[in-house]
Enzyme design. Structure first.
Site, PDB file in Angstrom:
ATOM      1  N   ASP A 119      43.720  50.572  33.248  1.00  0.00           N
ATOM      2  CA  ASP A 119      43.865  51.779  33.803  1.00  0.00           C
ATOM      3  C   ASP A 119      43.899  51.543  35.390  1.00  0.00           C
ATOM      4  OD1 ASP A 119      41.411  51.001  33.202  1.00  0.00           O
ATOM      5  OD2 ASP A 119      40.445  53.000  33.621  1.00  0.00           O
ATOM      6  N   GLU A 135      39.697  40.788  37.173  1.00  0.00           N
ATOM      7  CA  GLU A 135      39.374  41.716  38.275  1.00  0.00           C
ATOM      8  C   GLU A 135      39.705  40.740  39.593  1.00  0.00           C
ATOM      9  OE1 GLU A 135      38.320  44.653  38.736  1.00  0.00           O
ATOM     10  OE2 GLU A 135      37.324  45.325  36.806  1.00  0.00           O
ATOM     11  N   GLU A 148      38.469  51.980  32.230  1.00  0.00           N
ATOM     12  CA  GLU A 148      37.493  51.273  33.116  1.00  0.00           C
ATOM     13  C   GLU A 148      37.037  51.796  34.253  1.00  0.00           C
ATOM     14  OE1 GLU A 148      35.861  47.880  35.604  1.00  0.00           O
ATOM     15  OE2 GLU A 148      37.479  49.402  36.006  1.00  0.00           O
TER      16      GLU A 148
END
Lengths: 377, 377
Positions: A85, A172, A143
């Protein structure tokens, strides 16, 4: 959760080619809009791509989370995770490409946080058919919203085995460097009490704001610990992030409060962190209540898997401690040390100008590829 | 302003008999509802009573304020003032009478604050036809609202001569004791600045809340001065009455502020008060801005008029400093020392159970009467 024998909703999802060039693949993923709560189309596409191109993996679906794993009986297991997301679109979809200061960039919502990382993980999931370690890939949803809605919260409770391993990599953005573990975080509400009175007759009252004086004094003088773990420096932080009190301009206030945020090194438990704050404020005439806390995550850079990961990335790759709290802490909570590693500058996350350099995408993918399939070097 | 030659709106106002028993007179005044902004009927009644029963006085009207004065060429002039308005009615009109613990009381909005005082002033205005000092009576409006709307603000500007004298008595409730002068008051906004940052990386920021530590420390340790003036003790007060700061739970705040209220003795000017606070906070990394200030009022108990007033009241009368700011400061500003003196417990002002003991009404009237017309003793 449906097993790999269930039929995927083939045909209904836009298709992804995990073997395409990493820039092409990232652009295709970016172009499937997936603001939190709207991950289904992208989850379908990822599931379909894995079922089609990665027959060596067992593919599972849990809500809009796709799990794909090997079970080769290797001595170590590595978890590789990325969220599907994004934060809301800011008129920056579909993706575009540009060259700035001689650097090629892919621009668009999610390009940095963290669809470049998702593309990297999807590419290696398909390629690494004979990995030296068992692998668990997690493509998860929700998230960018409240922690309670994050699908890892549910999976940690219902299927913790998918978050367990000897080492975990969260895709990330880190500009293709390694940011290990993360600090824990705790919020505490510090309240002082007094007695209200007219401000022209303060001797019949007791000023609650003044009771905060020693608390602020100790915070101001506080020298935060710097913990070095696996060679990474975690700098602790203890701060008043809010203060409030006052009834009226002519009244001695009977209550004043201060919100503390303590960011503590991952070698410290929340219970130890709370004890530390209580010790620091010992003797202050205040109530202290912990209102929120989350443990940090150890980087686990001394595990064999991590050592080889760093070696594969080479000396030129930056390795630093992650100071902010991220989902790596969820892995740590289940005993899995974790690092953040992905393409894109973390400072661009959530910005309207979100973008990722082509070279970051390639460097991150190459690094991960060298580690997972040494023969491909 | 209309002179005494103008015709009063006779007939339209409820009538008052200033020669009636003080309890009767107070009840009649209480029963003319006069919440701030609605003083006209009562001002009309007071004006009419003075024009009818006090022909030795020059009666003037200014809005809903009634001014009545002698001009006998005496060496001293005394100003006697009372406000006509009340705070909103709390289902406590018309007035009633009761006996509680053997004590007779008049109950109702304004009975204490300060229609008992108005009745006392109206009675002596009519009686004292040959006063030893020239007298100015002020029955004024809009005291219970913003200072800017208080009619004394206007009259001090347009006709300051009516607030000038050698001594002033404000008929505010003091349980028929004397509360002399009043302290000054000042508000200061103390602001600390810093640099915002993520609370997991505080070393790139600068916490503004923490900068308030030395300010609170000095306030907490502050020992306020007790000034004795004309035998009355004014206890100064310096307090934080509000504090605020904070952006979000994960952000180092770049701004924090504190509101100070300084109540200073009437021998200190606002400029001296400000200098004192600035000196106290010298070296603190904060901005200090004065947002509001009003000088106090000296009690002037060493003036001949005041000395004789205290003597007339006798040894049994309580004499204390007024700690809160009142309209006596308006007189002080024009060079007129002033005291508060009236029937009723000041702690009952504005309460739903507002009342005044009969004995307070009589004691206050008798005291004032003995002073103004010694021959009546």
């Amino acid at each position: 959760m449906t097993s790999s024998s269930s039929s995927a909703p083939a045909g209904s999802a836009p298709s992804l080619d995990p073997r395409a060039d990493i820039v092409e693949l990232t652009a295709a993923i970016v172009d499937i809009e997936s603001v939190s709560g709207n991950e289904k189309a992208l989850a379908d596409a990822v599931e379909q791509a894995l079922r089609t191109h990665a027959r060596h993996l067992t593919v599972l679906r849990d809500g809009d989370t796709v799990i794909a794993r090997t079970d080769l009986g290797r001595e170590e297991r590595v978890v590789l995770a990325g969220h599907l997301d994004t934060v809301p679109v800011a008129d920056n979809l579909p993706s575009s490409r540009r060259v700035r200061e001689g650097r090629e960039e892919l621009v668009g919502r999610g390009s940095c946080d963290m669809k470049g990382g998702v593309a990297m993980l999807l590419a290696v999931a398909v390629e690494a058919t004979e990995p030296a370690r068992d692998l668990t890939f997690l493509f998860y949803d929700h998230e960018e919203v409240a922690a309670a809605d994050n699908s890892l919260t549910r999976i940690a409770r219902t299927h913790p085995e998918h978050l367990r391993g000897d080492f975990a990599i969260l895709g990330e953005p880190t500009s293709a460097g390694v940011e290990g573990g993360c600090k824990g975080t705790m919020k505490l509400e510090v309240t002082a009490h007094g007695t209200a009175a007219h401000s022209a007759r303060d001797w019949v009252g007791d000023n609650a704001i003044h009771h905060l004086a020693p608390v602020l004094q100790r915070l101001d003088a506080y020298e935060a610990r710097r913990a070095v773990i696996d060679g990474l420096e975690y700098r602790e932080c203890l701060n008043a992030v809010a203060i409030g009190g006052g009834i009226a301009g002519n009244v001695i206030p009977d209550r004043a409060s201060l919100t503390l945020n303590y960011r503590f090194a991952p070698d410290t438990s929340p219970a130890q962190a709370e004890a530390h704050v209580r010790e620091l404020l010992e003797g202050c005439d205040v109530d202290i209540v912990v209102t929120d806390s989350a443990a940090g995550a150890l980087p686990g850079l001394d595990t064999p898997a991590a050592r080889e990961f760093l070696a594969a990335l080479g000396d030129g790759v930056g390795v630093a401690a992650k100071q902010g709290w991220t989902d790596v802490a969820r892995f740590a909570e289940l005993g899995t040390p974790a690092v953040n590693f992905g393409p894109g500058d973390p400072l661009l996350a959530h910005t309207d100008d979100e973008h990722v350099p082509f070279e970051d995408l390639r460097a991150a993918l190459d690094g991960l590829r060298r580690w997972l399939e040494p023969s491909a070097r």
